[in-house]
Design an enzyme around this catalytic site. Structure first.
Site, short mmCIF file in Angstrom:
data_model
loop_
_atom_site.label_atom_id
_atom_site.label_comp_id
_atom_site.label_asym_id
_atom_site.label_seq_id
_atom_site.Cartn_x
_atom_site.Cartn_y
_atom_site.Cartn_z
N HIS A 164 -19.47 40.57 -65.50
CA HIS A 164 -19.46 40.00 -66.69
C HIS A 164 -18.96 38.64 -67.16
CE1 HIS A 164 -15.21 39.37 -66.12
NE2 HIS A 164 -15.11 38.80 -66.30
N ASP A 167 -19.24 46.04 -61.48
CA ASP A 167 -18.57 44.78 -62.27
C ASP A 167 -19.11 43.06 -61.48
OD1 ASP A 167 -18.16 43.06 -64.74
OD2 ASP A 167 -15.63 42.92 -64.30
N SER A 198 -11.75 34.86 -62.77
CA SER A 198 -13.26 36.35 -63.01
C SER A 198 -13.60 35.84 -61.52
CB SER A 198 -13.80 36.64 -63.96
OG SER A 198 -12.68 37.22 -65.32
N VAL A 210 -29.37 61.99 -68.57
CA VAL A 210 -28.83 63.19 -69.99
C VAL A 210 -28.29 61.77 -70.52
CG1 VAL A 210 -28.61 65.42 -69.06
CG2 VAL A 210 -26.96 63.48 -68.85
#
Length: 378
Positions: free
Chosen positions: A117, A147, A224, A285
């Site tokens: 992110h 992530d 982060s 799918v």
């Protein structure tokens, strides 16, 4: 009578002279006694006896496991910055912005791990080393489900982090978070403990982030992608998010930080470095997750599952016979439920695995043997 008066005057004068002389002698003696210097006491005043003539400053070097760890690993921590395109609004396009996060060098060749992110929508990436040197960087590949992202920077790397075994972590163990909160305060150090292991959080995108480490070490915006480190100076996690509240209430929580385990990071990063991407199993799918509220609204035969909205042409699902309208309720031995989403259950397997899929079709349970394909998460 005259001579008597003369004698009386002479007598009074003589008495006055004698009295004055005696008074002068006695007064002078008193003055000498009072003015005589007193002997100086040999005992110094106790109130200031311990004050040194000059203050002494201690230069003691304080070395602890924490300071040694920070000195060892700090040079391997970087700040990651990039350009985020401005958004189009009713009044025109907003100017481009800047994204920022943290990262850690895992290879002398310039490979750096950070969060997906941090770099997901950014361009013109670069990393800032602990000494302020800025180097250009590019994304090698990412895995949005974990992530994680692997970057490669050009230039000389000042240090390389040692990766520890996150499976050995225990609740209560001291850990250190290093990063760049708000993108400005490079190599900020916070200390806490491992609060818990094996946590799972709903990503809000149809899957759970699983096996996370929980810590009370302060993690702020900009941290982060930075490392969570044990007292041996080993990276045991990659800081990824914080939780301030939950369940839609107004309660605010502090000290709820979460990190991706180092073993997960190593597994994904090694494959990205060696083959250029990280492969996830592919069924082929499109689906809509089913929950009890959705099941009641549409009168569906199960409270949990994945409602198939489309099947890719030539996909493993198509080859196995799955159709639009089927409801997948389990993959292999793992059922889809509140704690195990379709994606998380699927990711228990590897590309090429043959698995049995159970699905409901017109209320009847059917079984399908599927050989999972390979999908890059880049």
């Amino acid at each position: 009578m005259t001579w008597k008066r003369v004698l009386y005057v002479l007598f009074v004068g003589l008495v006055a002279v004698v009295s004055a002389t005696a008074g002068a002698v006695v007064g002078g003696q008193v003055v000498l006694t009072v003015a005589k210097p007193r002997a100086v006491s040999s005992v110094a005043p106790t109130a200031f006896s311990d004050v040194p003539a000059q203050l002494q400053v201690s230069n003691t070097q304080i070395e602890t496991a924490i300071t040694q760890t920070v000195e060892k690993l700090g040079p391997a921590v970087v700040t990651v910055i990039g350009t985020v395109p401005g958004q189009n609004t009713f009044f025109g396009r907003l100017p481009d912005g800047q994204s920022s996060g943290s990262g850690v060098i895992i290879s002398s060749e310039g490979y750096i791990v950070t969060n997906n992110h941090v770099v997901e929508s950014a361009s013109d990436l670069s990393v800032i080393l602990s000494d302020g040197t800025q180097l250009p960087a590019q994304v090698i590949s990412t895995d949005k489900y974990a992530d994680l992202a692997v970057l490669k920077a050009d230039g000389q790397m000042p240090a390389v982090a040692t990766i520890g075994n996150s499976d050995n972590l225990k609740s209560g163990e001291t850990v250190i978070a290093i990063g760049s909160p708000l993108g400005e305060f490079r190599n900020t150090v916070t200390v806490g403990v491992i609060s818990a292991t094996g946590r799972a959080l709903d990503s809000g995108n149809g899957y759970f982030m699983e096996d996370l480490l929980q810590t009370d070490a302060a993690i702020n915006q900009g941290n982060s992608g930075g490392p969570l480190v044990n007292l041996n100076g080993e990276v045991v996690g990659i800081n990824t998010l914080i939780v301030r509240g939950g369940n839609g209430g107004s309660a605010v929580a502090e000290g709820l930080g979460f990190a991706i385990p180092a073993n997960t990071m190593r597994f994904i990063a090694e494959r990205i470095i060696t083959q250029g991407y990280f492969a996830r199993p592919y069924l082929g799918v499109s689906y809509q997750s089913i929950s009890p509220s959705i099941a009641r609204r549409y009168d569906l035969p199960t409270e949990w599952g994945a409602y198939v909205t489309d099947v890719g042409f030539g996909s493993p699902a198509a080859d196995a016979g799955l159709k639009r309208g089927d409801i997948i309720v389990s993959i292999g031995e793992q059922s889809i439920d509140e704690q195990s989403s379709y994606i998380n259950v699927l990711f228990e397997y590897q590309p090429g695995d043959q698995v049995a899929i159970k699905a409901l079709r017109d209320g009847q349970e059917m079984a399908f043997d599927v050989i999972l394909g390979e999908a890059s998460t880049k």
